[in-house]
Design an enzyme around this catalytic site. Sequence first.
Site, mmCIF file in Angstrom:
data_model
loop_
_atom_site.group_PDB
_atom_site.id
_atom_site.type_symbol
_atom_site.label_atom_id
_atom_site.label_comp_id
_atom_site.label_asym_id
_atom_site.label_seq_id
_atom_site.Cartn_x
_atom_site.Cartn_y
_atom_site.Cartn_z
ATOM 1 N N PRO A 14 0.788 -1.225 0.000
ATOM 2 C CA PRO A 14 0.000 0.000 0.000
ATOM 3 C C PRO A 14 0.827 1.285 0.000
ATOM 4 O O PRO A 14 1.863 1.363 0.649
ATOM 5 C CB PRO A 14 -0.833 -0.108 1.290
ATOM 6 C CG PRO A 14 -0.149 -1.134 2.118
ATOM 7 C CD PRO A 14 0.504 -2.073 1.165
ATOM 8 N N ASN A 15 0.316 2.232 -0.758
ATOM 9 C CA ASN A 15 0.869 3.593 -0.872
ATOM 10 C C ASN A 15 2.156 3.675 -1.706
ATOM 11 O O ASN A 15 2.658 4.766 -1.956
ATOM 12 C CB ASN A 15 1.092 4.236 0.508
ATOM 13 C CG ASN A 15 -0.203 4.385 1.266
ATOM 14 O OD1 ASN A 15 -1.141 4.977 0.760
ATOM 15 N ND2 ASN A 15 -0.287 3.831 2.464
ATOM 16 N N ARG A 22 5.200 10.886 -2.596
ATOM 17 C CA ARG A 22 4.996 10.572 -1.190
ATOM 18 C C ARG A 22 6.286 10.762 -0.379
ATOM 19 O O ARG A 22 7.267 10.034 -0.594
ATOM 20 C CB ARG A 22 4.583 9.099 -1.102
ATOM 21 C CG ARG A 22 4.395 8.572 0.278
ATOM 22 C CD ARG A 22 4.294 7.056 0.261
ATOM 23 N NE ARG A 22 4.036 6.579 1.596
ATOM 24 C CZ ARG A 22 4.300 5.357 2.005
ATOM 25 N NH1 ARG A 22 4.844 4.474 1.192
ATOM 26 N NH2 ARG A 22 4.037 5.004 3.239
ATOM 27 N N TYR A 27 11.325 8.462 1.028
ATOM 28 C CA TYR A 27 11.225 7.370 0.046
ATOM 29 C C TYR A 27 11.883 7.664 -1.298
ATOM 30 O O TYR A 27 11.889 6.806 -2.184
ATOM 31 C CB TYR A 27 9.745 7.007 -0.158
ATOM 32 C CG TYR A 27 9.083 6.524 1.116
ATOM 33 C CD1 TYR A 27 9.530 5.368 1.761
ATOM 34 C CD2 TYR A 27 8.023 7.229 1.710
ATOM 35 C CE1 TYR A 27 8.948 4.924 2.940
ATOM 36 C CE2 TYR A 27 7.427 6.788 2.875
ATOM 37 C CZ TYR A 27 7.896 5.642 3.490
ATOM 38 O OH TYR A 27 7.307 5.198 4.656
ATOM 39 N N ASN A 78 7.802 -5.673 -0.938
ATOM 40 C CA ASN A 78 7.787 -4.591 0.037
ATOM 41 C C ASN A 78 6.348 -4.525 0.551
ATOM 42 O O ASN A 78 5.485 -3.935 -0.103
ATOM 43 C CB ASN A 78 8.204 -3.261 -0.595
ATOM 44 C CG ASN A 78 8.240 -2.137 0.436
ATOM 45 O OD1 ASN A 78 7.726 -2.280 1.541
ATOM 46 N ND2 ASN A 78 8.842 -1.017 0.063
ATOM 47 N N ALA A 81 3.136 -0.811 4.868
ATOM 48 C CA ALA A 81 2.591 -0.794 6.236
ATOM 49 C C ALA A 81 2.171 -2.188 6.713
ATOM 50 O O ALA A 81 2.218 -2.472 7.918
ATOM 51 C CB ALA A 81 1.408 0.169 6.308
ATOM 52 N N HIS A 84 4.118 -4.426 9.296
ATOM 53 C CA HIS A 84 4.112 -4.266 10.748
ATOM 54 C C HIS A 84 2.942 -4.943 11.444
ATOM 55 O O HIS A 84 2.951 -5.078 12.663
ATOM 56 C CB HIS A 84 4.156 -2.772 11.091
ATOM 57 C CG HIS A 84 5.206 -2.035 10.300
ATOM 58 N ND1 HIS A 84 6.543 -2.353 10.399
ATOM 59 C CD2 HIS A 84 5.115 -1.048 9.362
ATOM 60 C CE1 HIS A 84 7.231 -1.568 9.568
ATOM 61 N NE2 HIS A 84 6.388 -0.771 8.927
ATOM 62 N N ASP A 91 1.154 -15.106 6.741
ATOM 63 C CA ASP A 91 0.712 -16.492 6.590
ATOM 64 C C ASP A 91 0.733 -16.927 5.128
ATOM 65 O O ASP A 91 1.040 -18.089 4.832
ATOM 66 C CB ASP A 91 -0.689 -16.679 7.182
ATOM 67 C CG ASP A 91 -0.684 -16.711 8.706
ATOM 68 O OD1 ASP A 91 0.416 -16.727 9.307
ATOM 69 O OD2 ASP A 91 -1.780 -16.719 9.302
ATOM 70 N N GLU A 102 12.303 -9.620 1.580
ATOM 71 C CA GLU A 102 11.579 -8.408 1.987
ATOM 72 C C GLU A 102 12.459 -7.178 1.740
ATOM 73 O O GLU A 102 13.641 -7.192 2.078
ATOM 74 C CB GLU A 102 11.228 -8.509 3.476
ATOM 75 C CG GLU A 102 10.441 -7.309 3.983
ATOM 76 C CD GLU A 102 9.834 -7.562 5.359
ATOM 77 O OE1 GLU A 102 9.178 -8.603 5.538
ATOM 78 O OE2 GLU A 102 10.043 -6.722 6.244
ATOM 79 N N HIS A 104 12.612 -2.800 2.033
ATOM 80 C CA HIS A 104 12.080 -1.499 2.442
ATOM 81 C C HIS A 104 12.987 -0.408 1.915
ATOM 82 O O HIS A 104 14.214 -0.522 2.016
ATOM 83 C CB HIS A 104 11.989 -1.390 3.970
ATOM 84 C CG HIS A 104 11.066 -2.417 4.539
ATOM 85 N ND1 HIS A 104 9.710 -2.303 4.438
ATOM 86 C CD2 HIS A 104 11.323 -3.596 5.157
ATOM 87 C CE1 HIS A 104 9.153 -3.370 4.990
ATOM 88 N NE2 HIS A 104 10.100 -4.173 5.426
ATOM 89 N N LEU A 105 12.379 0.625 1.385
ATOM 90 C CA LEU A 105 13.156 1.756 0.891
ATOM 91 C C LEU A 105 13.882 2.436 2.042
ATOM 92 O O LEU A 105 15.070 2.759 1.947
ATOM 93 C CB LEU A 105 12.224 2.751 0.198
ATOM 94 C CG LEU A 105 11.562 2.232 -1.095
ATOM 95 C CD1 LEU A 105 10.215 2.880 -1.305
ATOM 96 C CD2 LEU A 105 12.468 2.470 -2.276
ATOM 97 N N SER A 106 13.159 2.657 3.123
ATOM 98 C CA SER A 106 13.734 3.342 4.283
ATOM 99 C C SER A 106 14.300 2.328 5.270
ATOM 100 O O SER A 106 13.947 1.139 5.215
ATOM 101 C CB SER A 106 12.658 4.194 4.969
ATOM 102 O OG SER A 106 11.627 3.360 5.486
ATOM 103 N N ARG A 111 13.417 4.559 12.327
ATOM 104 C CA ARG A 111 12.210 5.390 12.283
ATOM 105 C C ARG A 111 11.359 5.165 13.535
ATOM 106 O O ARG A 111 11.846 4.714 14.553
ATOM 107 C CB ARG A 111 11.470 5.092 10.977
ATOM 108 C CG ARG A 111 12.338 5.390 9.741
ATOM 109 C CD ARG A 111 11.581 5.153 8.459
ATOM 110 N NE ARG A 111 10.434 6.057 8.367
ATOM 111 C CZ ARG A 111 9.427 5.872 7.517
ATOM 112 N NH1 ARG A 111 9.435 4.835 6.697
ATOM 113 N NH2 ARG A 111 8.411 6.721 7.494
ATOM 114 N N ARG A 115 7.494 0.934 13.488
ATOM 115 C CA ARG A 115 8.044 0.369 12.250
ATOM 116 C C ARG A 115 9.196 -0.605 12.530
ATOM 117 O O ARG A 115 9.726 -1.216 11.606
ATOM 118 C CB ARG A 115 8.543 1.483 11.322
ATOM 119 C CG ARG A 115 7.460 2.397 10.830
ATOM 120 C CD ARG A 115 8.001 3.362 9.781
ATOM 121 N NE ARG A 115 7.180 4.551 9.732
ATOM 122 C CZ ARG A 115 6.071 4.679 8.996
ATOM 123 N NH1 ARG A 115 5.673 3.693 8.228
ATOM 124 N NH2 ARG A 115 5.376 5.805 9.006
#
Length: 153
Positions: A14-15, A22, A27, A78, A81, A84, A91, A102, A104-106, A111, A115
Amino acid sequence: MKTSEKRILVLHGPNLNMLGKREPEVYGSLTLEQLNAELAAQAAKLGVAVECRQSNHEGVLVDMIQTADGEYDCIIINPAAFTHYSIAVRDALAAISTPAIEVHLSNIYRREEFRHHSVTAPVTVGQIAGFGSQGYILALYAAVDIIMRGGKK
Ligand code: DQA
Protein backbone atom coordinates in the site's frame (compact mmCIF):
# COMPACT_ATOMS: atom_id res chain seq x y z
CA MET A 1 22.73 -22.77 -15.03
CA LYS A 2 20.28 -21.19 -17.44
CA THR A 3 18.43 -18.41 -15.68
CA SER A 4 16.57 -17.22 -18.81
CA GLU A 5 13.33 -18.99 -17.92
CA LYS A 6 13.42 -17.97 -14.26
CA ARG A 7 10.67 -15.65 -13.11
CA ILE A 8 10.72 -13.18 -10.25
CA LEU A 9 7.59 -11.47 -8.93
CA VAL A 10 7.98 -8.04 -7.35
CA LEU A 11 5.09 -7.04 -5.07
CA HIS A 12 4.65 -3.49 -3.85
CA GLY A 13 2.26 -2.90 -0.97
CA PRO A 14 0.00 0.00 0.00
CA ASN A 15 0.87 3.59 -0.87
CA LEU A 16 3.89 2.59 -2.96
CA ASN A 17 1.90 3.74 -6.03
CA MET A 18 2.52 7.21 -4.56
CA LEU A 19 6.31 6.96 -4.86
CA GLY A 20 7.88 10.14 -6.17
CA LYS A 21 5.15 12.27 -4.56
CA ARG A 22 5.00 10.57 -1.19
CA GLU A 23 7.42 11.91 1.47
CA PRO A 24 10.32 12.12 -1.03
CA GLU A 25 12.73 12.92 1.82
CA VAL A 26 12.00 9.40 3.18
CA TYR A 27 11.23 7.37 0.05
CA GLY A 28 13.13 9.23 -2.68
CA SER A 29 12.00 10.93 -5.87
CA LEU A 30 11.74 7.92 -8.19
CA THR A 31 8.20 6.99 -9.24
CA LEU A 32 7.01 3.40 -9.04
CA GLU A 33 6.99 3.28 -12.85
CA GLN A 34 10.64 4.38 -12.97
CA LEU A 35 11.57 1.89 -10.25
CA ASN A 36 9.85 -0.95 -12.13
CA ALA A 37 11.60 0.09 -15.37
CA GLU A 38 14.94 0.02 -13.57
CA LEU A 39 14.16 -3.46 -12.23
CA ALA A 40 13.20 -4.68 -15.71
CA ALA A 41 16.44 -3.32 -17.17
CA GLN A 42 18.56 -5.01 -14.47
CA ALA A 43 16.60 -8.26 -14.80
CA ALA A 44 17.26 -8.29 -18.55
CA LYS A 45 21.00 -7.95 -17.86
CA LEU A 46 20.82 -10.84 -15.37
CA GLY A 47 18.80 -13.00 -17.79
CA VAL A 48 15.70 -13.35 -15.61
CA ALA A 49 12.11 -12.24 -16.12
CA VAL A 50 10.63 -9.81 -13.64
CA GLU A 51 6.98 -8.90 -13.18
CA CYS A 52 5.98 -6.01 -10.91
CA ARG A 53 2.59 -5.51 -9.27
CA GLN A 54 1.23 -3.10 -6.68
CA SER A 55 -1.87 -3.20 -4.50
CA ASN A 56 -3.25 -1.13 -1.67
CA HIS A 57 -5.37 -4.08 -0.56
CA GLU A 58 -4.31 -6.79 1.86
CA GLY A 59 -6.53 -9.52 0.36
CA VAL A 60 -5.33 -8.76 -3.16
CA LEU A 61 -1.71 -9.14 -2.01
CA VAL A 62 -2.62 -12.43 -0.27
CA ASP A 63 -4.20 -13.67 -3.54
CA MET A 64 -1.11 -12.61 -5.52
CA ILE A 65 1.20 -14.42 -3.10
CA GLN A 66 -0.92 -17.59 -3.19
CA THR A 67 -1.09 -17.68 -6.99
CA ALA A 68 2.67 -17.02 -7.25
CA ASP A 69 3.33 -20.45 -5.74
CA GLY A 70 4.75 -22.65 -8.47
CA GLU A 71 4.51 -19.81 -11.02
CA TYR A 72 7.52 -17.78 -9.88
CA ASP A 73 10.96 -18.79 -8.65
CA CYS A 74 11.29 -15.99 -6.12
CA ILE A 75 9.22 -13.10 -4.73
CA ILE A 76 10.60 -9.69 -3.83
CA ILE A 77 8.07 -7.97 -1.59
CA ASN A 78 7.79 -4.59 0.04
CA PRO A 79 4.68 -5.15 2.18
CA ALA A 80 4.84 -1.46 3.20
CA ALA A 81 2.59 -0.79 6.24
CA PHE A 82 1.40 -4.44 6.18
CA THR A 83 4.94 -5.36 7.25
CA HIS A 84 4.11 -4.27 10.75
CA TYR A 85 0.77 -5.97 11.35
CA SER A 86 -0.52 -8.19 8.55
CA ILE A 87 -0.61 -11.75 9.80
CA ALA A 88 -2.55 -12.54 6.61
CA VAL A 89 0.37 -11.47 4.38
CA ARG A 90 2.80 -13.29 6.66
CA ASP A 91 0.71 -16.49 6.59
CA ALA A 92 0.45 -16.33 2.79
CA LEU A 93 4.24 -16.07 2.48
CA ALA A 94 4.62 -18.96 4.94
CA ALA A 95 2.08 -21.09 3.06
CA ILE A 96 3.91 -21.18 -0.28
CA SER A 97 7.12 -22.92 -1.27
CA THR A 98 8.44 -19.95 -3.27
CA PRO A 99 11.20 -18.09 -1.39
CA ALA A 100 10.67 -14.38 -0.68
CA ILE A 101 12.91 -11.40 0.04
CA GLU A 102 11.58 -8.41 1.99
CA VAL A 103 12.58 -4.91 0.87
CA HIS A 104 12.08 -1.50 2.44
CA LEU A 105 13.16 1.76 0.89
CA SER A 106 13.73 3.34 4.28
CA ASN A 107 15.66 1.96 7.24
CA ILE A 108 12.61 0.98 9.31
CA TYR A 109 14.83 0.53 12.40
CA ARG A 110 15.82 4.22 12.41
CA ARG A 111 12.21 5.39 12.28
CA GLU A 112 9.17 5.36 14.60
CA GLU A 113 9.06 2.47 17.02
CA PHE A 114 5.96 0.94 15.40
CA ARG A 115 8.04 0.37 12.25
CA HIS A 116 10.78 -1.55 14.09
CA HIS A 117 8.89 -4.82 14.06
CA SER A 118 8.26 -6.83 10.90
CA VAL A 119 5.77 -9.70 11.17
CA THR A 120 6.66 -10.75 7.63
CA ALA A 121 10.49 -10.84 7.72
CA PRO A 122 10.69 -14.12 9.71
CA VAL A 123 9.01 -16.00 6.85
CA THR A 124 11.33 -14.54 4.20
CA VAL A 125 14.90 -15.51 3.34
CA GLY A 126 16.08 -12.08 4.40
CA GLN A 127 15.38 -8.37 4.52
CA ILE A 128 17.02 -5.38 2.82
CA ALA A 129 16.17 -1.97 4.29
CA GLY A 130 17.49 1.56 4.07
CA PHE A 131 19.07 1.67 0.61
CA GLY A 132 16.21 3.40 -1.21
CA SER A 133 15.30 2.06 -4.64
CA GLN A 134 18.76 0.47 -4.84
CA GLY A 135 17.48 -2.04 -2.27
CA TYR A 136 15.25 -3.59 -4.93
CA ILE A 137 18.27 -4.06 -7.22
CA LEU A 138 20.19 -5.67 -4.36
CA ALA A 139 17.17 -7.92 -3.80
CA LEU A 140 17.18 -8.87 -7.49
CA TYR A 141 20.79 -10.03 -7.18
CA ALA A 142 19.89 -11.91 -3.99
CA ALA A 143 16.92 -13.54 -5.77
CA VAL A 144 19.16 -14.76 -8.61
CA ASP A 145 21.59 -16.12 -6.02
CA ILE A 146 18.76 -17.94 -4.19
CA ILE A 147 17.50 -19.41 -7.48
CA MET A 148 21.02 -20.54 -8.48
CA ARG A 149 21.39 -22.26 -5.09
CA GLY A 150 18.23 -24.27 -5.69
CA GLY A 151 15.45 -21.84 -4.79
CA LYS A 152 14.97 -22.96 -1.19
CA LYS A 153 13.01 -20.86 1.30
C1 DQA B 1 8.23 1.02 3.82
C2 DQA B 1 8.31 1.25 5.34
C3 DQA B 1 6.96 1.07 6.00
O1 DQA B 1 7.06 1.32 7.40
C4 DQA B 1 5.94 2.05 5.42
O2 DQA B 1 4.67 1.82 5.99
C5 DQA B 1 5.91 2.02 3.94
C6 DQA B 1 7.15 1.88 3.18
C7 DQA B 1 9.55 1.30 3.12
O3 DQA B 1 9.69 0.88 1.96
O4 DQA B 1 10.43 1.95 3.67
O5 DQA B 1 4.86 2.22 3.34
O6 DQA B 1 7.91 -0.35 3.60
